[in-house]
Enzyme design. Structure first.
Site, PDB file in Angstrom:
ATOM      1  N   CYS A   2      30.200 -10.071  65.045  1.00 13.80           N
ATOM      2  CA  CYS A   2      30.716  -9.013  64.177  1.00 13.80           C
ATOM      3  C   CYS A   2      32.121  -9.328  63.681  1.00 13.80           C
ATOM      4  CB  CYS A   2      30.775  -7.714  64.947  1.00 13.80           C
ATOM      5  SG  CYS A   2      29.201  -7.229  65.637  1.00 13.80           S
ATOM      6  N   ARG A  27      31.226 -16.288  60.520  1.00 14.80           N
ATOM      7  CA  ARG A  27      31.089 -15.950  61.940  1.00 14.80           C
ATOM      8  C   ARG A  27      29.649 -15.619  62.315  1.00 14.80           C
ATOM      9  NH1 ARG A  27      35.925 -13.988  64.418  1.00 14.80           N
ATOM     10  NH2 ARG A  27      34.628 -12.601  65.640  1.00 14.80           N
ATOM     11  N   TRP A  74      26.560  -8.174  63.791  1.00 14.08           N
ATOM     12  CA  TRP A  74      25.623  -9.118  64.412  1.00 14.08           C
ATOM     13  C   TRP A  74      24.921  -8.319  65.494  1.00 14.08           C
ATOM     14  CZ3 TRP A  74      24.884 -11.743  69.165  1.00 14.08           C
ATOM     15  CH2 TRP A  74      24.191 -12.960  69.073  1.00 14.08           C
ATOM     16  N   ASN A 100      33.640  -4.057  67.106  1.00 18.52           N
ATOM     17  CA  ASN A 100      33.161  -5.337  67.638  1.00 18.52           C
ATOM     18  C   ASN A 100      33.149  -5.231  69.156  1.00 18.52           C
ATOM     19  OD1 ASN A 100      33.303  -6.262  65.055  1.00 18.52           O
ATOM     20  ND2 ASN A 100      34.803  -7.883  65.451  1.00 18.52           N
ATOM     21  N   GLY A 101      32.146  -5.799  69.794  1.00 20.44           N
ATOM     22  CA  GLY A 101      32.103  -5.760  71.259  1.00 20.44           C
ATOM     23  C   GLY A 101      30.918  -4.957  71.740  1.00 20.44           C
ATOM     24  N   GLU A 481      26.179 -34.087  72.101  1.00 19.24           N
ATOM     25  CA  GLU A 481      26.807 -33.412  70.961  1.00 19.24           C
ATOM     26  C   GLU A 481      26.066 -33.755  69.655  1.00 19.24           C
ATOM     27  OE1 GLU A 481      28.704 -31.099  70.258  1.00 19.24           O
ATOM     28  OE2 GLU A 481      29.545 -31.503  68.288  1.00 19.24           O
ATOM     29  N   LYS A 485      24.384 -30.999  67.237  1.00 18.76           N
ATOM     30  CA  LYS A 485      24.698 -30.852  65.807  1.00 18.76           C
ATOM     31  C   LYS A 485      23.420 -30.818  64.993  1.00 18.76           C
ATOM     32  CE  LYS A 485      27.896 -29.645  65.653  1.00 18.76           C
ATOM     33  NZ  LYS A 485      28.652 -29.466  66.805  1.00 18.76           N
ATOM     34  N   GLU A 488      21.443 -27.559  65.586  1.00 16.43           N
ATOM     35  CA  GLU A 488      22.148 -26.371  65.077  1.00 16.43           C
ATOM     36  C   GLU A 488      21.953 -26.168  63.576  1.00 16.43           C
ATOM     37  OE1 GLU A 488      26.293 -25.321  67.240  1.00 16.43           O
ATOM     38  OE2 GLU A 488      26.199 -27.352  66.470  1.00 16.43           O
ATOM     39  N   HIS A 504      13.016 -41.940  83.126  1.00 15.70           N
ATOM     40  CA  HIS A 504      12.561 -40.879  84.036  1.00 15.70           C
ATOM     41  C   HIS A 504      11.947 -39.704  83.278  1.00 15.70           C
ATOM     42  CE1 HIS A 504      14.403 -43.012  87.328  1.00 15.70           C
ATOM     43  NE2 HIS A 504      15.555 -43.058  86.668  1.00 15.70           N
ATOM     44  N   LYS A 603      29.796 -18.189  64.911  1.00 16.21           N
ATOM     45  CA  LYS A 603      30.935 -19.083  65.120  1.00 16.21           C
ATOM     46  C   LYS A 603      31.667 -18.740  66.407  1.00 16.21           C
ATOM     47  CE  LYS A 603      33.832 -22.251  64.039  1.00 16.21           C
ATOM     48  NZ  LYS A 603      33.293 -23.607  64.290  1.00 16.21           N
TER      49      LYS A 603
HETATM   50  C1  G6P Z   1      29.480 -21.059  69.328  1.00 19.86           C
HETATM   51  C2  G6P Z   1      29.665 -21.968  68.119  1.00 19.86           C
HETATM   52  C3  G6P Z   1      29.861 -23.409  68.573  1.00 19.86           C
HETATM   53  C4  G6P Z   1      31.006 -23.499  69.561  1.00 19.86           C
HETATM   54  C5  G6P Z   1      30.809 -22.539  70.748  1.00 19.86           C
HETATM   55  C6  G6P Z   1      32.060 -22.442  71.617  1.00 19.86           C
HETATM   56  O1  G6P Z   1      28.268 -21.340  69.940  1.00 19.86           O
HETATM   57  O2  G6P Z   1      28.552 -21.877  67.268  1.00 19.86           O
HETATM   58  O3  G6P Z   1      30.162 -24.208  67.441  1.00 19.86           O
HETATM   59  O4  G6P Z   1      31.105 -24.804  70.041  1.00 19.86           O
HETATM   60  O5  G6P Z   1      30.549 -21.219  70.267  1.00 19.86           O
HETATM   61  O6  G6P Z   1      33.095 -21.846  70.872  1.00 19.86           O
HETATM   62  P1  G6P Z   1      34.626 -21.952  71.202  1.00 19.86           P
HETATM   63  O7  G6P Z   1      35.309 -21.114  70.140  1.00 19.86           O
HETATM   64  O8  G6P Z   1      34.818 -21.339  72.573  1.00 19.86           O
HETATM   65  O9  G6P Z   1      35.019 -23.373  71.171  1.00 19.86           O
END
Ligand code: G6P
Length: 608
Positions: A2, A27, A74, A100-101, A481, A485, A488, A504, A603
């Site tokens: 949010c 976000r 959200w 928010n929250g 990672e 990516k 995602e 394995h 985000k």
């Molecule tokens: C969300 C985002 C990721 C990010 C993660 C941790 O899942 O989509 O891109 O790596 O949060 O976020 P932070 O702000 O704690 O690095």
């Protein structure tokens, strides 16, 4: 997650609020809404879907008011429908609130209010706040909000208006970010600086359990006990251009291409070449204890967690410190037995990730020392840790994190070097490391100049539905990672594995339809990676290998290679991750995905 944006001033609020909401789109959200006040008239409009749907709903309505609150939702409690979208109001339509929250005790409050005859119109937890505030209101909105805050458990960043008090917005926070912007022609509040950086760079941070009354020409901050607080405004370093695309088709690509500068910014003023010792002013308050520390736990989520995993290998090489890395959401539920003088490093781009925040609160309870590595200045994690290091990377808008990963690796390497030089690392090694680090920005630029080649590889493979990423040692977290990516933003299924573990299990999947990305630079694991690539090729699996320039052996066996410049073994992750980012980006582009706002992701994840 949010987003909140509010404005009260001399201009029409609606265009400012819509512009702010668009800045918060990255976000992640599923519906939006606003309430704009003009005297005792309040325009209250909400819509499901993107902000353009809200704009369509507004189309034709002449919204004149100069103060208002706006929100991107959200969904947590209740589906993403118009009646669940914020702002919510009380039954009489006097109080309008965005939140928010999560209100954890909303159910018991709701039952109590329903017994009194209150009719609820949404399935949200937020609506209880609107009714409570309306019940407590006796002409003073701040007091009504304050009393409501004392009734609720959970987290909130809220903004509230009342029909009887035009030109006044009350905001409050507990656990969710809320920043006040001090403007020339009115004042702002938002959950994220990027929503208001176009209008002002002067900000005031609210602490947990504080509330503020914002008018066109004044801001008053109060504690939960109604005591007035004085607070100086800070200037944010982000600029309006930082939140523009600047000619790039997506923020993700723009941010990938910013990475040479990201490394420079992370290192600026932080290295002493002659002594081979980094200078990290932010950790000086704890330096005496930190240099004696022999146990560090890095807690983080998502991409930040993988940066922590790389760091554990770097610390192992450069220092005498044992480093554990924990996913924050797991860490907080563990029975923690720290050796004395253990430091926890909370690493987070946003500085607001709920799991990471909860983890450090639990660690503090158990007596650990707390450091933060965060990008957003003044964020909750930066305020709840004893000391720390800022990324200074500017805003990261693309939901899939890229430049922050590189920034985190740069900073963690500087920290490891600093500690290593105080342990047993030689001057020669320190100087060599810093020299090699200084070459990194140009080396990343060099990889970026090959983006057409990487795009062509993506074109060849983007239709494959399952991918494997393999690496060893420093390359193992990069494999994870890289896979993250790809999944995602392209929604292709991908797994990151320690290459040695392939036999394995994952080897059973290898066939001509499953490409493998092998992280295989010329480091101490090179020979072993060649063996893995051979194993894949003998089962007819396609291999895309990320190799050091001049490599001839892997070129002969892999189907495609992406070359990166040579560097020291522990610096390779900063280079090997770049082709992985570009591969993911171009696959998603060929698949026509919503790259900056991938489905279901947010985000900044401010709920646990
Ligand atoms: C969300 C985002 C990721 C990010 C993660 C941790 O899942 O989509 O891109 O790596 O949060 O976020 P932070 O702000 O704690 O690095």
């Amino acid at each position: 997650m949010c987003g909140i944006v509010c404005y009260v001033g001399n201009n029409r609020a609606e265009p400012i609020l819509i512009e702010g909401l668009k800045r918060l789109e990255y976000r992640g959200y599923d519906s939006s809404g606003l309430a704009v006040q003009d005297g005792s008239h309040i325009d209250h409009i909400r819509a499901v879907g993107k902000i353009v749907e809200l704009e369509k709903a507004i189309n034709g309505i002449d919204i004149k008011g100069t103060s208002g609150i706006a929100h991107t939702r959200w969904a947590t409690h209740g589906e993403p429908t118009e009646h669940n979208a914020h702002p919510h109001s009380d039954e009489k339509g006097n109080v309008f609130i965005i939140h928010n929250g999560i209100i954890e005790n909303y159910q018991s409050i709701k039952t109590r209010l329903e017994k009194k005859g209150v009719k609820f119109r949404s399935e949200t937890d937020t609506e209880v706040l609107a009714h409570l505030i309306a019940q407590y209101f006796e002409g003073d909105l701040k007091e009504a909000v304050r009393k409501t805050m004392s009734q609720v458990e959970g987290t909130f960043g809220i903004a509230v208006i009342h029909r009887d008090l035009p030109g006044q917005i009350v905001v409050a926070r507990r656990g969710s970010p809320l920043i006040i912007g001090v403007g020339e022609d009115g004042n702002f509040a938002a959950s994220d600086v990027s929503a208001m950086v176009r209008y002002t760079k002067k900000v005031l941070h609210l602490n947990d359990n504080e509330l503020a009354v914002i008018t066109a020409d004044g801001i008053s901050i109060f504690t939960a006990q109604a005591k007035a607080v004085t607070r100086d405004a800070e200037t944010v370093e982000w600029s309006a251009e930082d939140v523009d695309l600047d000619g790039f088709p997506h923020f993700m690509l723009k941010e990938i291409f910013e990475q040479p500068d990201t490394i420079r910014n992370a290192m600026r003023g932080r290295v002493d070449k002659g002594e081979g010792v980094p200078k990290l002013g932010g950790i000086m308050p704890v330096w005496d204890d930190l240099k004696e520390c022999r146990h560090i736990v890095i807690v983080a989520c998502g991409t930040s967690y993988y940066a922590g995993c790389v760091a554990s290998y770097i610390f192992e090489k450069l220092t005498e410190i044992d480093v554990e890395v924990e996913v924050a959401s797991e860490f907080r539920y563990r029975k923690l037995n720290f050796p004395p003088n253990t430091f926890i490093i909370a690493m987070s781009q946003s500085g607001e990730t709920a799991d990471t925040l909860s983890a450090i609160r639990e660690a503090r309870r158990k007596g650990a020392r707390l450091l933060g590595i965060v990008n957003v200045v003044g964020s909750s994690i930066s305020r709840e840790t004893e000391a720390g290091i800022y990324n200074h990377a500017g805003p990261e808008i693309g939901v899939a994190s890229t430049k922050i990963f590189i920034s985190q690796l740069t900073i963690l390497t500087l920290l490891a070097l600093l500690l290593g030089r105080h342990h047993n690392m030689s001057l020669t090694d320190g100087v060599e490391a810093i020299r090699a680090m200084e070459k990194l920005p140009d080396q990343v630029k060099d990889i970026l100049s090959k983006s057409n080649h990487i795009q062509a590889i993506a074109e060849k493979y983007y239709k494959y539905g399952n991918w494997l990423f393999l690496g060893r040692k420093y390359g193992y977290p990069i494999a994870m990672e890289g896979a993250l990516k790809l999944k995602e933003i392209s929604y292709i299924h991908a797994e990151g594995y320690a290459a040695g573990e392939m036999k394995h299990g994952p080897i059973a999947l290898i066939n001509p339809d499953m490409p493998t990305v092998a992280i295989a630079p010329l480091d101490s694991m090179y020979e072993k990676m060649i063996n893995n690539i051979q194993e894949i090729k003998s089962r007819k699996g396609p291999v895309i290998a990320i190799v050091t320039e001049g490599d001839t052996m892997i070129k002969e066996i892999a189907d495609d290679v992406i070359e990166i410049p040579p560097t020291l073994d522990f610096l390779y992750p900063i280079l090997t991750v770049v082709p992985c980012q570009l591969l993911a980006y171009y696959c998603a582009q060929f698949l026509k995905r919503d790259i900056d706002k991938p489905r279901n992701l947010a985000k900044s994840v401010t709920v646990e």
